[in-house]
Write a protein that holds these residues in place. Structure first.
Motif: not given
Length: 399
Positions: A176, A178, A192, A201-203, A212, A231-232, A235-237
């Protein structure tokens, strides 16, 4: 200086690049100068140097012996250049105004391997891959640093961002990728891609995204103007800062700790904020806490020790050793004299580079370089160099 320009000027990580000067406003790396330098160097092949260090100065690079800290070779390369480990035991990536160049520091020669493009930015090493982000084009290049030993440009993954911006990218061990989102006016978050460049995934809740770092368990964080984005596990948090404007632009991670070290700034209008607090981001608990150092620092001050300890080179001249779990300063190791961060981010300032159990600290005002044992806190070597240096790095194998 307006806010967007200031955010670019305050780099990180290890670094932000101003729109007008950015890495790329550096003057150097023209082909005629490089060829002349290489002709001179190749006339008498230099002996190999094990685990070399590399420092930049106005007009070129010095390659140094890790033990004696003596200059073993000087390479002419005009302009403002930046250096980062390439990810193997021999090479260092040099950012010039014309793009990324690969230096075989062990062989003491600038190779023909290059990634051309305006505004070469962040260099990220993770999971056996090295990732280059070219700000002027939005191009991302991923390669295995072990392939550099063949002496030719490695075949690897490429990706081009939807819009060029001062960004950063990292490839995870599962393939993946990012990478950040933004354009020349603003940066908004990250996305991602899977191994086939399909978005998974996107945020976009990360204004001013910059820098980073990867933590234990392959949790990856990028900094925001109001906290940090983690990102873990697919999923993003978002972890919010305790202040409305709490900018984290530079981070340092360690595979020995789930906690990331970051800077922390709270004044959106400052031409240059000299913060005295750092941030600790717990990627397992998705929590952020601040640690007061009692001294300011710069974007070249953050590093991690061999046991995951957080290290910050303060303007008081000491390396502040922070326990990332307790959030306390465990000790201070004297390193250099007191100093002040210059307004221009391209100007020299003391810089911290850590490899294994040794911290290397430059002291440009005295043309000095020091090697410090992190376990004992003692200086094992100090030298005076021919020129006042700017950036400091070296080869680092494995990541």
């Amino acid at each position: 200086m307006n806010r967007s320009m200031r955010n670019r000027a305050l780099t990180g990580t290890a670094l932000a690049l101003a729109v007008s000067t950015v890495l790329t406003a550096c003057g150097g790396g023209d082909s005629s100068s490089d060829a002349k330098s290489q002709d001179t160097a190749s006339a008498t092949p230099a002996a190999a140097v094990e685990d070399p260090l590399v420092v930049t100065f106005d007009g070129g690079l010095h390659i140094l012996d890790k033990d004696s800290l003596e200059v073993t070779e000087t390479i002419d390369l005009p302009g403002f250049n930046r250096v980062n480990p390439a990810g193997d035991k021999d090479h260092v990536v040099v950012s010039t105004d014309s793009g990324f160049r690969v230096l075989n520091a062990a062989a003491q020669t600038l190779t023909d391997i290059r990634y051309d493009g305006a505004k070469p930015g962040h260099v990220v090493r993770h999971g056996g891959k090295t990732v280059l982000f070219t700000d002027g084009t939005g191009e991302v290049n991923v390669f295995d640093p072990a392939d550099l030993s063949a002496g030719k440009k490695p075949e690897g993954r490429t990706y081009t961002s939807a819009e060029a911006h001062h960004g950063v990218a990292i490839e995870l061990t599962d393939g993946q990728l990012l990478t950040t989102l933004g354009n020349e006016e603003k940066r908004t978050g990250a996305l991602v891609l899977d191994g086939n460049d399909k978005e998974v995934a996107r945020n976009e809740d990360c204004p001013g995204v910059h820098g980073e770092a990867a933590a234990q368990g392959e949790a990856v964080a990028v900094g925001c103007e109001d906290g940090v984005l983690i990102y873990k596990d697919g999923a993003f948090t978002k972890v919010d800062a305790p202040d409305d404007y709490g900018r984290i632009g530079n981070q340092a991670g360690s595979e020995e700790s789930p906690v990331l070290l970051g800077d922390y700034k709270t004044d959106p209008d400052a031409e240059l904020e000299r913060p005295t607090r750092v941030s600790l981001i717990d990627t397992e608990k998705a929590e952020l806490r601040l640690v007061e150092l009692g001294t300011s620092y710069s974007f070249r001050s953050l590093a991690r020790g061999p046991h995951g300890e957080a290290l910050v080179l303060g303007t008081d001249g000491a390396i502040h050793v922070v326990d990332p779990d307790k959030g306390t300063v465990e000790k201070k190791i004297p390193a250099v004299g007191e100093w002040q961060e210059p307004l221009d981010w391209q100007q020299p300032r003391p810089t911290l580079f850590v490899r294994d159990h040794t911290a290397y600290v430059s002291e440009p005002g005295k043309k000095a370089l020091h090697a410090i044992d992190l376990e004992s806190g003692k200086k094992v070597k100090s030298v005076t160099l021919p020129q006042s240096t700017n950036e400091l790095s070296g080869t680092v194998a494995g990541h």
